[in-house]
Write an enzyme that holds these catalytic residues in place. Sequence first.
Site, PDB file in Angstrom:
ATOM      1  N   ALA A 131     -24.979  93.887-148.578  1.00  0.00           N
ATOM      2  CA  ALA A 131     -24.427  92.926-147.634  1.00  0.00           C
ATOM      3  C   ALA A 131     -25.396  91.815-147.257  1.00  0.00           C
ATOM      4  O   ALA A 131     -25.080  90.974-146.419  1.00  0.00           O
ATOM      5  CB  ALA A 131     -23.979  93.661-146.365  1.00  0.00           C
ATOM      6  N   ASN A 197     -28.068 100.425-143.836  1.00  0.00           N
ATOM      7  CA  ASN A 197     -28.526 100.329-145.216  1.00  0.00           C
ATOM      8  C   ASN A 197     -29.245  99.014-145.488  1.00  0.00           C
ATOM      9  O   ASN A 197     -30.162  98.954-146.317  1.00  0.00           O
ATOM     10  CB  ASN A 197     -27.343 100.486-146.171  1.00  0.00           C
ATOM     11  N   HIS A 227     -25.887  89.869-140.260  1.00  0.00           N
ATOM     12  CA  HIS A 227     -27.235  90.271-140.656  1.00  0.00           C
ATOM     13  C   HIS A 227     -28.142  89.046-140.589  1.00  0.00           C
ATOM     14  O   HIS A 227     -27.886  88.034-141.234  1.00  0.00           O
ATOM     15  CB  HIS A 227     -27.226  90.832-142.075  1.00  0.00           C
TER      16      HIS A 227
END
Length: 274
Positions: A131, A197, A227
């Site tokens: 991601a 992750n 993120h």
Amino acid sequence: MRLGMIGFGNIAQTLLKQLAETLDGPLELLAVVARPETAGETEARLRAEFDALADELVVVTGAEALLQKKPNLVVECAGHAAVVEHVPPVLRSGIDVVIVSIGALSDAALEAELRSAAGIGGARLVLPAGAVGGIDLLAALGVAGGLDVRYRGSKPPRAWSGTPAEETVDLVNLTEAATFFTGNAREAARDFPKNANVAATLALAGAGFEATRVELVADPAAPGNVHEYSVTSPLAKYTMRIENLPSAGNARTSVSTVYSVLREIRNRIGPVAI
């Protein structure tokens, strides 16, 4: 391609749908590893929804049975426990494995075992970007050392349900952003195995688990799974912010994670690897 897949949950099913829509022709084999208690249901759904995806479809319940089908690539998308159980023997047999549950490598002993297994088998453990972007640059800068990496992960409150965040934040009634974790990437990946992750990916690509600083945030105003990270090195400085839509049916996982794994598979099949 003879493709093995560990798991048949949200990520696996979304990935298979994308493969069905984008591949020029069927796979030679699709072998799915499922838990014994779900094998029958998995096989029924696999044949009902993905019958045209591969010339041969099979459901197995362990690594030994998977290896008997002779896959030439295996994708793990079933969680940390599946990495522990199934990935080492696959690597030792000489077959490359793409793992989605990169946070499992926050266990130093497991990371060492996987590296050893890959070395014994002459295989590669492939860690997709998932991601987050800019991993290529981070890994390149890491060779020079001197990295400072700081990551902030913000998700809607529901994405943190069932995690230790519930112990410190009222996720149901939250009205503003709340930072509930500050620490390093090893701690984040260990305590939030389904949510962190990205922190593990950044750590493995860059400064390591202990040196990568992490903040985790529940934010009712988050536009998705956000993120953000900054990198400072003797060679360059950069910042990255990515707003990912959550995967359908799983608010914890960004849908771009699936496309990252899809790219890894297509790179193995196509004439050009990007």
